[in-house]
Design a protein around this motif. Sequence first.
Motif, PDB file in Angstrom:
ATOM      1  N   ASP A   3     -10.386  60.601  11.622  1.00 23.14           N
ATOM      2  CA  ASP A   3     -10.344  60.379  12.654  1.00 23.14           C
ATOM      3  C   ASP A   3      -9.502  60.895  13.797  1.00 23.14           C
ATOM      4  O   ASP A   3     -10.146  60.387  14.971  1.00 23.14           O
ATOM      5  N   ARG A   4      -8.698  62.436  13.730  1.00 20.58           N
ATOM      6  CA  ARG A   4      -8.044  62.360  14.257  1.00 20.58           C
ATOM      7  C   ARG A   4      -8.845  63.631  14.720  1.00 20.58           C
ATOM      8  O   ARG A   4      -8.790  63.966  15.539  1.00 20.58           O
ATOM      9  N   ALA A   5      -9.841  63.794  14.130  1.00 18.85           N
ATOM     10  CA  ALA A   5     -10.594  65.209  14.157  1.00 18.85           C
ATOM     11  C   ALA A   5     -11.972  64.607  15.474  1.00 18.85           C
ATOM     12  O   ALA A   5     -12.590  65.111  16.047  1.00 18.85           O
ATOM     13  N   ASP A   6     -12.229  63.023  14.808  1.00 22.84           N
ATOM     14  CA  ASP A   6     -12.972  62.568  16.012  1.00 22.84           C
ATOM     15  C   ASP A   6     -12.484  62.507  17.138  1.00 22.84           C
ATOM     16  O   ASP A   6     -13.283  62.472  18.609  1.00 22.84           O
TER      17      ASP A   6
ATOM     18  N   ALA B 116     -18.159  71.760  32.612  1.00 25.61           N
ATOM     19  CA  ALA B 116     -19.738  72.036  33.485  1.00 25.61           C
ATOM     20  C   ALA B 116     -19.908  71.379  34.510  1.00 25.61           C
ATOM     21  O   ALA B 116     -20.725  72.001  35.394  1.00 25.61           O
ATOM     22  N   VAL B 117     -19.101  70.611  35.101  1.00 18.05           N
ATOM     23  CA  VAL B 117     -19.947  69.852  35.926  1.00 18.05           C
ATOM     24  C   VAL B 117     -19.451  70.538  37.432  1.00 18.05           C
ATOM     25  O   VAL B 117     -19.953  71.003  38.802  1.00 18.05           O
ATOM     26  N   ALA B 118     -18.481  71.118  37.401  1.00 26.82           N
ATOM     27  CA  ALA B 118     -17.516  71.874  37.829  1.00 26.82           C
ATOM     28  C   ALA B 118     -17.780  73.005  37.970  1.00 26.82           C
ATOM     29  O   ALA B 118     -17.880  73.567  39.845  1.00 26.82           O
TER      30      ALA B 118
ATOM     31  N   ALA C 291     -12.468  67.249  23.441  1.00 24.69           N
ATOM     32  CA  ALA C 291     -12.981  68.025  23.916  1.00 24.69           C
ATOM     33  C   ALA C 291     -14.279  68.844  24.453  1.00 24.69           C
ATOM     34  O   ALA C 291     -14.192  69.437  25.310  1.00 24.69           O
ATOM     35  N   ARG C 292     -15.330  67.746  24.144  1.00 23.13           N
ATOM     36  CA  ARG C 292     -16.247  67.331  25.127  1.00 23.13           C
ATOM     37  C   ARG C 292     -16.483  67.368  25.963  1.00 23.13           C
ATOM     38  O   ARG C 292     -16.500  67.748  27.246  1.00 23.13           O
TER      39      ARG C 292
END
Length: 75
Positions: free
Chosen positions: A19-22, A36-38, A28-29
């Motif tokens: 759960d913590r990894a998720d 990426a938008v910037a 991060a995503r």
Amino acid sequence: MKNANTNRIFKSEKKNPADRADQATLAARAINEQEAVAREKKTARLKQLRLEKEAAEAANAPAEPEKKRKLQKRK
């Protein structure tokens, strides 16, 4: 009796490491997506400025470039 109920309410359950990894992956995503938008927005703005500058330079450029003289050979 009250003591048994309060222990169950306030007792922390063991958390699954997945759960913590998720959560870390989702965070991060999200950060990468924002960057990426910037970056795309900045690239589009710079491209527009470059095209405007090139158009202005083309409008101010002389119609015909000067012809180069032919150099005479020394004897």
